[in-house]
Design a protein around this motif. Structure first.
Motif, PDB file in Angstrom:
ATOM      1  N   PRO A   1       0.831  -1.206   0.000  1.00 39.19           N
ATOM      2  CA  PRO A   1       0.000   0.000   0.000  1.00 39.19           C
ATOM      3  C   PRO A   1       0.863   1.252   0.000  1.00 39.19           C
ATOM      4  O   PRO A   1       1.927   1.291   0.634  1.00 39.19           O
ATOM      5  CB  PRO A   1      -0.809  -0.121   1.300  1.00 39.19           C
ATOM      6  CG  PRO A   1      -0.812  -1.576   1.614  1.00 39.19           C
ATOM      7  CD  PRO A   1       0.508  -2.091   1.138  1.00 39.19           C
ATOM      8  N   ILE A   2       0.422   2.297  -0.706  1.00 39.96           N
ATOM      9  CA  ILE A   2       1.255   3.492  -0.833  1.00 39.96           C
ATOM     10  C   ILE A   2       1.395   4.243   0.489  1.00 39.96           C
ATOM     11  O   ILE A   2       2.314   5.030   0.668  1.00 39.96           O
ATOM     12  CB  ILE A   2       0.726   4.429  -1.941  1.00 39.96           C
ATOM     13  CG1 ILE A   2      -0.703   4.895  -1.626  1.00 39.96           C
ATOM     14  CG2 ILE A   2       0.781   3.735  -3.286  1.00 39.96           C
ATOM     15  CD1 ILE A   2      -1.217   5.919  -2.625  1.00 39.96           C
ATOM     16  N   GLY A   3       0.480   4.019   1.438  1.00 32.08           N
ATOM     17  CA  GLY A   3       0.640   4.611   2.764  1.00 32.08           C
ATOM     18  C   GLY A   3       1.841   4.021   3.473  1.00 32.08           C
ATOM     19  O   GLY A   3       2.548   4.706   4.217  1.00 32.08           O
ATOM     20  N   GLN A   4       2.107   2.751   3.237  1.00 34.48           N
ATOM     21  CA  GLN A   4       3.268   2.081   3.832  1.00 34.48           C
ATOM     22  C   GLN A   4       4.567   2.604   3.224  1.00 34.48           C
ATOM     23  O   GLN A   4       5.577   2.747   3.920  1.00 34.48           O
ATOM     24  CB  GLN A   4       3.136   0.570   3.621  1.00 34.48           C
ATOM     25  CG  GLN A   4       4.235  -0.252   4.279  1.00 34.48           C
ATOM     26  CD  GLN A   4       4.002  -1.739   4.107  1.00 34.48           C
ATOM     27  OE1 GLN A   4       2.868  -2.198   4.019  1.00 34.48           O
ATOM     28  NE2 GLN A   4       5.082  -2.508   4.050  1.00 34.48           N
ATOM     29  N   ILE A   5       4.528   2.930   1.945  1.00 39.06           N
ATOM     30  CA  ILE A   5       5.710   3.499   1.293  1.00 39.06           C
ATOM     31  C   ILE A   5       6.041   4.853   1.908  1.00 39.06           C
ATOM     32  O   ILE A   5       7.208   5.184   2.143  1.00 39.06           O
ATOM     33  CB  ILE A   5       5.470   3.646  -0.225  1.00 39.06           C
ATOM     34  CG1 ILE A   5       5.210   2.270  -0.855  1.00 39.06           C
ATOM     35  CG2 ILE A   5       6.654   4.324  -0.896  1.00 39.06           C
ATOM     36  CD1 ILE A   5       4.867   2.319  -2.324  1.00 39.06           C
ATOM     37  N   LEU A   6       5.022   5.638   2.210  1.00 38.65           N
ATOM     38  CA  LEU A   6       5.237   6.959   2.818  1.00 38.65           C
ATOM     39  C   LEU A   6       5.968   6.812   4.144  1.00 38.65           C
ATOM     40  O   LEU A   6       6.903   7.574   4.430  1.00 38.65           O
ATOM     41  CB  LEU A   6       3.895   7.660   3.024  1.00 38.65           C
ATOM     42  CG  LEU A   6       3.935   8.960   3.843  1.00 38.65           C
ATOM     43  CD1 LEU A   6       4.775  10.016   3.125  1.00 38.65           C
ATOM     44  CD2 LEU A   6       2.530   9.486   4.082  1.00 38.65           C
ATOM     45  N   ARG A   7       5.568   5.839   4.965  1.00 32.74           N
ATOM     46  CA  ARG A   7       6.206   5.661   6.270  1.00 32.74           C
ATOM     47  C   ARG A   7       7.693   5.380   6.138  1.00 32.74           C
ATOM     48  O   ARG A   7       8.486   5.747   6.996  1.00 32.74           O
ATOM     49  CB  ARG A   7       5.522   4.524   7.039  1.00 32.74           C
ATOM     50  CG  ARG A   7       4.129   4.887   7.552  1.00 32.74           C
ATOM     51  CD  ARG A   7       3.644   3.891   8.612  1.00 32.74           C
ATOM     52  NE  ARG A   7       3.424   2.556   8.085  1.00 32.74           N
ATOM     53  CZ  ARG A   7       2.294   2.156   7.524  1.00 32.74           C
ATOM     54  NH1 ARG A   7       1.270   3.005   7.420  1.00 32.74           N
ATOM     55  NH2 ARG A   7       2.160   0.926   7.085  1.00 32.74           N
ATOM     56  N   LYS A   8       8.079   4.722   5.029  1.00 35.73           N
ATOM     57  CA  LYS A   8       9.488   4.390   4.854  1.00 35.73           C
ATOM     58  C   LYS A   8      10.299   5.504   4.197  1.00 35.73           C
ATOM     59  O   LYS A   8      11.495   5.633   4.424  1.00 35.73           O
ATOM     60  CB  LYS A   8       9.605   3.107   4.024  1.00 35.73           C
ATOM     61  CG  LYS A   8       9.061   1.885   4.755  1.00 35.73           C
ATOM     62  CD  LYS A   8       9.475   0.599   4.057  1.00 35.73           C
ATOM     63  CE  LYS A   8       9.033  -0.612   4.868  1.00 35.73           C
ATOM     64  NZ  LYS A   8       9.515  -1.884   4.286  1.00 35.73           N
ATOM     65  N   LEU A   9       9.634   6.326   3.397  1.00 36.35           N
ATOM     66  CA  LEU A   9      10.366   7.356   2.650  1.00 36.35           C
ATOM     67  C   LEU A   9      10.431   8.716   3.346  1.00 36.35           C
ATOM     68  O   LEU A   9      11.318   9.512   3.054  1.00 36.35           O
ATOM     69  CB  LEU A   9       9.721   7.547   1.270  1.00 36.35           C
ATOM     70  CG  LEU A   9       9.738   6.364   0.302  1.00 36.35           C
ATOM     71  CD1 LEU A   9       9.144   6.793  -1.033  1.00 36.35           C
ATOM     72  CD2 LEU A   9      11.151   5.829   0.105  1.00 36.35           C
ATOM     73  N   LYS A  10       9.511   8.978   4.266  1.00 38.95           N
ATOM     74  CA  LYS A  10       9.372  10.350   4.791  1.00 38.95           C
ATOM     75  C   LYS A  10      10.587  10.839   5.574  1.00 38.95           C
ATOM     76  O   LYS A  10      10.762  12.046   5.763  1.00 38.95           O
ATOM     77  CB  LYS A  10       8.118  10.469   5.650  1.00 38.95           C
ATOM     78  CG  LYS A  10       8.152   9.670   6.940  1.00 38.95           C
ATOM     79  CD  LYS A  10       6.837   9.871   7.702  1.00 38.95           C
ATOM     80  CE  LYS A  10       6.850   9.102   9.016  1.00 38.95           C
ATOM     81  NZ  LYS A  10       5.597   9.290   9.770  1.00 38.95           N
ATOM     82  N   ASN A  11      11.458   9.933   6.034  1.00 41.20           N
ATOM     83  CA  ASN A  11      12.654  10.348   6.780  1.00 41.20           C
ATOM     84  C   ASN A  11      13.886  10.509   5.900  1.00 41.20           C
ATOM     85  O   ASN A  11      14.954  10.864   6.400  1.00 41.20           O
ATOM     86  CB  ASN A  11      12.943   9.334   7.896  1.00 41.20           C
ATOM     87  CG  ASN A  11      11.859   9.319   8.958  1.00 41.20           C
ATOM     88  OD1 ASN A  11      11.314  10.352   9.300  1.00 41.20           O
ATOM     89  ND2 ASN A  11      11.559   8.132   9.481  1.00 41.20           N
TER      90      ASN A  11
ATOM     91  N   PRO B   1      16.380  12.390   3.427  1.00 43.01           N
ATOM     92  CA  PRO B   1      16.711  13.822   3.354  1.00 43.01           C
ATOM     93  C   PRO B   1      16.126  14.523   2.131  1.00 43.01           C
ATOM     94  O   PRO B   1      15.915  15.733   2.155  1.00 43.01           O
ATOM     95  CB  PRO B   1      18.246  13.823   3.325  1.00 43.01           C
ATOM     96  CG  PRO B   1      18.635  12.441   2.856  1.00 43.01           C
ATOM     97  CD  PRO B   1      17.583  11.528   3.401  1.00 43.01           C
ATOM     98  N   TRP B   2      15.849  13.792   1.072  1.00 46.04           N
ATOM     99  CA  TRP B   2      15.318  14.408  -0.150  1.00 46.04           C
ATOM    100  C   TRP B   2      13.798  14.459  -0.173  1.00 46.04           C
ATOM    101  O   TRP B   2      13.195  15.033  -1.070  1.00 46.04           O
ATOM    102  CB  TRP B   2      15.822  13.648  -1.395  1.00 46.04           C
ATOM    103  CG  TRP B   2      15.830  12.162  -1.234  1.00 46.04           C
ATOM    104  CD1 TRP B   2      16.903  11.379  -0.945  1.00 46.04           C
ATOM    105  CD2 TRP B   2      14.708  11.263  -1.348  1.00 46.04           C
ATOM    106  NE1 TRP B   2      16.543  10.058  -0.870  1.00 46.04           N
ATOM    107  CE2 TRP B   2      15.195   9.951  -1.123  1.00 46.04           C
ATOM    108  CE3 TRP B   2      13.359  11.431  -1.632  1.00 46.04           C
ATOM    109  CZ2 TRP B   2      14.378   8.838  -1.146  1.00 46.04           C
ATOM    110  CZ3 TRP B   2      12.526  10.328  -1.670  1.00 46.04           C
ATOM    111  CH2 TRP B   2      13.037   9.045  -1.425  1.00 46.04           C
TER     112      TRP B   2
END
Length: 299
Positions: A216-226, A228-229
């Motif tokens: 799910p794309i919500g799970q991708i957000l949790r991994k990418l939001k930290n 630096p870019w």
């Protein structure tokens, strides 16, 4: 702390009995964590009928203490207190660190409406600070209230160009502006909510196609939001009470809808996919787009 108990009174104070018909007044109890002068002020005003009975004033004062303050009172040494003035002095000295800082009218000119603060909240905060100033001049308070407003706000223009108002009239006028501001913001948020929650049209579905992922794309957000870019949009602002608070979007950091259903997050994720930052989440049967699309993440 001074090593000082209930036996601290002189023999005269210990023998003091309430006069005939005396009814114990209701006191605010002091625990040792507030301004001692305020407690003494309340005590004296409550005991005003007995202020000439020094021994009784001392004896009853003990019943207004509890917790740490009562423990302190019990440590007063024998024969150390001979009058209520002495007891007041020892009491205020013991708790001098809790004295309130006295405010002057100059303090009101430091109160400024925050950019995202409502008029209603500004009035409430201003009133609370004014209450800390003894005998504050109303003309000064009115001027300070006006100067704390943004110059572009309609209430400021009304006050600077209109006739002189009393502080009560100013508060009444501010309340009217608060109601108008809230109604305007409510209408704006209702319109935005309908826009965000509207079902996609056929044209939308035809023009917006998104890459398929294995999670799910919500799970991708949790991994990418930290990373630096990674860029999160600014949080939602304004009057939000009318939004659906049972749903939360971690991308725009506010209520109203789910992360998986937010179009802006899908668009931004598509941009990251085009940049090769989401390859580990790609469905291997899906060919990654070759050209990145510029996407604004402003909500």
């Amino acid at each position: 702390m001074t090593n000082i108990n209930m036996s601290s009174f002189t023999n005269e104070i210990e023998r003091a009995d309430p006069p005939h018909g005396f009814t114990m007044p209701h006191f605010i109890l002091y625990k040792g964590d507030e301004d001692p002068n305020q407690h003494l002020k309340h005590y004296r005003s409550t005991m005003i009928l007995y202020r000439n009975n020094d021994a009784l004033m001392c004896k009853i004062f003990a019943t207004t203490l509890e917790g740490e303050a009562q423990d302190w009172f019990q440590t007063l040494p024998p024969q150390s207190i001979g009058s209520f003035n002495e007891l007041s002095f020892v009491f205020t000295k013991e708790y001098s660190s809790n004295h309130s800082i006295k405010r002057t009218f100059d303090h009101l000119f430091s109160i400024v409406k925050d950019p995202w603060e409502t008029i209603r909240d500004y009035v409430k905060r201003f009133k609370a600070e004014k209450a800390k100033i003894v005998s504050c001049n109303e003309d000064i308070a009115t001027t300070a209230f006006r100067n704390g407003l943004p110059t572009e706000h309609p209430l400021f223009r009304k006050l600077i160009m209109g006739e002189k108002l009393t502080l009560a009239a100013l508060y009444a006028l501010a309340k009217k502006h608060a109601l108008w501001d809230e109604a305007k913001q409510s209408n704006k948020n209702e319109s935005e909510k309908k826009h965000m929650e509207r079902s996609p049209t056929r044209e939308d579905l035809a023009s917006e196609t998104f890459t398929e992922f294995t999670v799910p794309i919500g799970q991708i957000l949790r991994k990418l939001k930290n990373e630096p870019w990674f860029e999160l949009p600014p949080p939602m602002k304004g009057y939000l009470t009318r939004l659906d608070h049972t749903k939360y979007c971690a991308f725009h950091q506010g209520p109203g809808h789910t992360t998986n259903g937010y179009l802006k997050w899908k668009q931004y994720l598509e941009k990251l996919t085009n940049e090769g930052r989401c390859d580990e989440y790609l469905d291997k049967s899906t060919k990654r787009p070759t050209q990145a699309r510029e996407v604004s993440i402003t909500p």
